[in-house]
Design an enzyme around this catalytic site. Structure first.
Site, PDB file in Angstrom:
ATOM      1  CD  GLU A  96     -60.951  50.255  86.606  1.00  0.00           C
ATOM      2  OE1 GLU A  96     -61.713  49.590  85.902  1.00  0.00           O
ATOM      3  OE2 GLU A  96     -61.330  50.942  87.569  1.00  0.00           O
ATOM      4  CB  CYS A 109     -58.626  41.756  80.413  1.00  0.00           C
ATOM      5  SG  CYS A 109     -59.518  42.970  79.456  1.00  0.00           S
ATOM      6  CB  CYS A 116     -61.922  54.829  75.084  1.00  0.00           C
ATOM      7  SG  CYS A 116     -61.969  54.035  73.450  1.00  0.00           S
ATOM      8  CB  CYS A 120     -68.840  52.260  72.109  1.00  0.00           C
ATOM      9  SG  CYS A 120     -67.606  51.850  70.871  1.00  0.00           S
ATOM     10  CB  CYS A 123     -68.214  51.154  76.078  1.00  0.00           C
ATOM     11  SG  CYS A 123     -66.635  50.769  76.838  1.00  0.00           S
ATOM     12  CB  CYS A 338     -67.034  43.050  78.069  1.00  0.00           C
ATOM     13  SG  CYS A 338     -66.279  41.482  77.778  1.00  0.00           S
TER      14      CYS A 338
HETATM   15  N1  SAH Z   1     -61.715  49.258  71.940  1.00  0.00           N
HETATM   16  C1  SAH Z   1     -61.475  47.847  71.749  1.00  0.00           C
HETATM   17  C2  SAH Z   1     -60.978  47.195  73.011  1.00  0.00           C
HETATM   18  C3  SAH Z   1     -61.965  47.208  74.157  1.00  0.00           C
HETATM   19  S1  SAH Z   1     -62.595  45.624  74.255  1.00  0.00           S
HETATM   20  C4  SAH Z   1     -62.698  47.186  71.192  1.00  0.00           C
HETATM   21  O1  SAH Z   1     -63.743  47.823  71.149  1.00  0.00           O
HETATM   22  O2  SAH Z   1     -62.617  46.051  70.766  1.00  0.00           O
HETATM   23  C5  SAH Z   1     -64.022  45.819  75.126  1.00  0.00           C
HETATM   24  C6  SAH Z   1     -65.066  44.836  74.609  1.00  0.00           C
HETATM   25  O3  SAH Z   1     -66.179  44.937  75.472  1.00  0.00           O
HETATM   26  C7  SAH Z   1     -65.543  45.186  73.213  1.00  0.00           C
HETATM   27  O4  SAH Z   1     -65.796  44.013  72.489  1.00  0.00           O
HETATM   28  C8  SAH Z   1     -66.858  45.905  73.490  1.00  0.00           C
HETATM   29  O5  SAH Z   1     -67.744  45.765  72.408  1.00  0.00           O
HETATM   30  C9  SAH Z   1     -67.327  45.204  74.721  1.00  0.00           C
HETATM   31  N2  SAH Z   1     -68.189  46.037  75.561  1.00  0.00           N
HETATM   32  C10 SAH Z   1     -68.157  47.369  75.699  1.00  0.00           C
HETATM   33  N3  SAH Z   1     -69.093  47.786  76.566  1.00  0.00           N
HETATM   34  C11 SAH Z   1     -69.741  46.693  76.965  1.00  0.00           C
HETATM   35  C12 SAH Z   1     -70.802  46.460  77.878  1.00  0.00           C
HETATM   36  N4  SAH Z   1     -71.378  47.469  78.518  1.00  0.00           N
HETATM   37  N5  SAH Z   1     -71.205  45.194  78.089  1.00  0.00           N
HETATM   38  C13 SAH Z   1     -70.595  44.164  77.465  1.00  0.00           C
HETATM   39  N6  SAH Z   1     -69.582  44.318  76.605  1.00  0.00           N
HETATM   40  C14 SAH Z   1     -69.162  45.564  76.356  1.00  0.00           C
END
Ligand code: SAH
Length: 357
Positions: A96, A109, A116, A120, A123, A338
């Protein structure tokens, strides 16, 4: 005889020139033609290019070896002028990518992995587990498709899609080199942002490249190690202190800043004390902070903040003299926000929980 395919989406202009020389004894003249047709004109069939009019034999050899594989865009979803598109890869898995409308241009993006392994807890992508890293062609292909399938002037790239970019380091770097090639997509390093959970080894390797114009974003998401380790297991290996010392040694450009991503989650990291702790932590670093409202993932144990929660937290940080921007919740409804990328279909898991029909 060369049997290794010549993947145009993995090659810089210099790389393609070297390959043409080594394989066929040809050079810049033809490389320039291929590069122009593919990357500038969106034309994978370069047989009509005048440079090949007198070299038909070479053309047919080249056509046999050259692989052009951005993969078909199989589905799109729209919310306003934000678009999420899904590309099918050679092995049937899907990725995606999101086209984000900005005031004057589009930001893409891009995903760097399928799934992954950072884990986290807030996420969506992490919940799917890890399948594999993307190849250089699969990373570049997303930007290529945004440009030519959707006919867009792409100016900015953020590596904030599925996956952890620094967990796919070599391919990420080669993809960046290809995308910034002035003869091709010509996207400046200063218009690209690599976002990471804070993999310190990767940050050090990036630092060693000495690319001060490339933007670096750290997904911090917590004010201290206790909270961060709970929601981001990567913190158990690379704690906030380790990340900070890696950043302090990072070659930033003059007046440059790091981008800090902070996903605000209700009752987890949103108190006045947290704002103060966060400000203390960031004090020695030049930063711009993006405050992102938590987008609930499926079966989420967490709650999103209200607008008032966000404004209040932002106010506390501004009082602490931090530079803060509030990221909009764009794309939430089509699960393109995000941390919302990934669905069971992309990993070909059983359909029952597939959220994107
Ligand atoms: N793995 C990398 C790239 C992914 S970026 C990183 O973590 O930076 C994805 C972004 O979205 C990250 O800043 C993460 O903290 C944020 N993110 C992840 N899950 C989210 C959610 N449920 N709501 C809002 N932001 C989220």
């Amino acid at each position: 005889m060369n049997i290794k395919p010549l993947r145009i989406l993995e090659l810089t202009f210099a790389g393609l020139t070297a390959e043409l020389k080594q394989r066929y004894g040809k050079g810049k003249y033809h490389a320039a033609a291929v590069y122009r047709e593919v990357y500038r004109n969106g034309n994978s069939d370069f047989s009509g290019a005048y440079e090949f009019s007198k070299s038909k034999k070479f053309l047919s050899e080249l056509e046999k070896d050259l692989v052009f594989d951005p993969g078909p865009v199989v589905r799109t979803k729209k919310e306003g002028d934000l678009v999420k598109f899904i590309t099918r890869l050679e092995d049937g898995l899907e990725i995606e990518s999101v086209i984000i409308p900005m005031a004057t241009h589009k930001t893409i993006c891009v995903s760097t992995q399928i799934g992954c392994r950072m884990g986290c807890s807030f996420c969506e992508t992490a919940q799917l587990g890890f399948r594999r890293s993307l190849t250089v062609a699969e990373i570049v292909g997303q930007v290529y498709s945004a440009k030519f399938v959707f006919d867009l002037e792409v100016r900015n790239i953020v590596f904030m899609g599925m996956g952890e970019p620094l967990d796919n380091f070599e391919n990420l770097i080669q993809a960046i080199l290809v995308m910034q090639d002035p003869r091709g997509l010509d996207i400046a390093l200063s218009h690209m942002t690599v976002s990471t959970v804070g993999k310190v080894e990767g940050i050090r390797r990036l630092a060693a490249l000495n690319w001060p114009r490339l933007n670096l974003a750290i997904s911090l998401n917590a004010p201290n190690n206790r909270i961060r380790s709970k929601i981001m297991p990567a913190n158990l290996t690379d704690s906030m202190d380790r990340i900070k010392s890696a950043l302090l040694k990072y070659p930033l450009k003059k007046k440059g800043t790091f981008f800090i991503e902070y996903v605000l989650i209700k009752d987890v990291n949103d108190s006045h004390k947290h704002a103060h702790e966060l400000a203390q932590f960031l004090k020695p670093l030049p930063t711009k902070l993006n405050l992102i409202p938590y987008n609930p993932r499926s079966n989420s144990p967490f709650k999103p903040p209200s607008d008032e929660d966000l404004d209040r937290f932002r106010g506390w940080l501004v009082d602490e003299k931090l530079f803060v921007r509030r990221r909009s919740a764009k794309g939430r409804d089509i699960l393109a926000g995000c941390g919302q990328l990934g669905n069971r279909q992309v990993l070909r898991l059983p359909d029952k929980e597939n959220r994107m029909k």
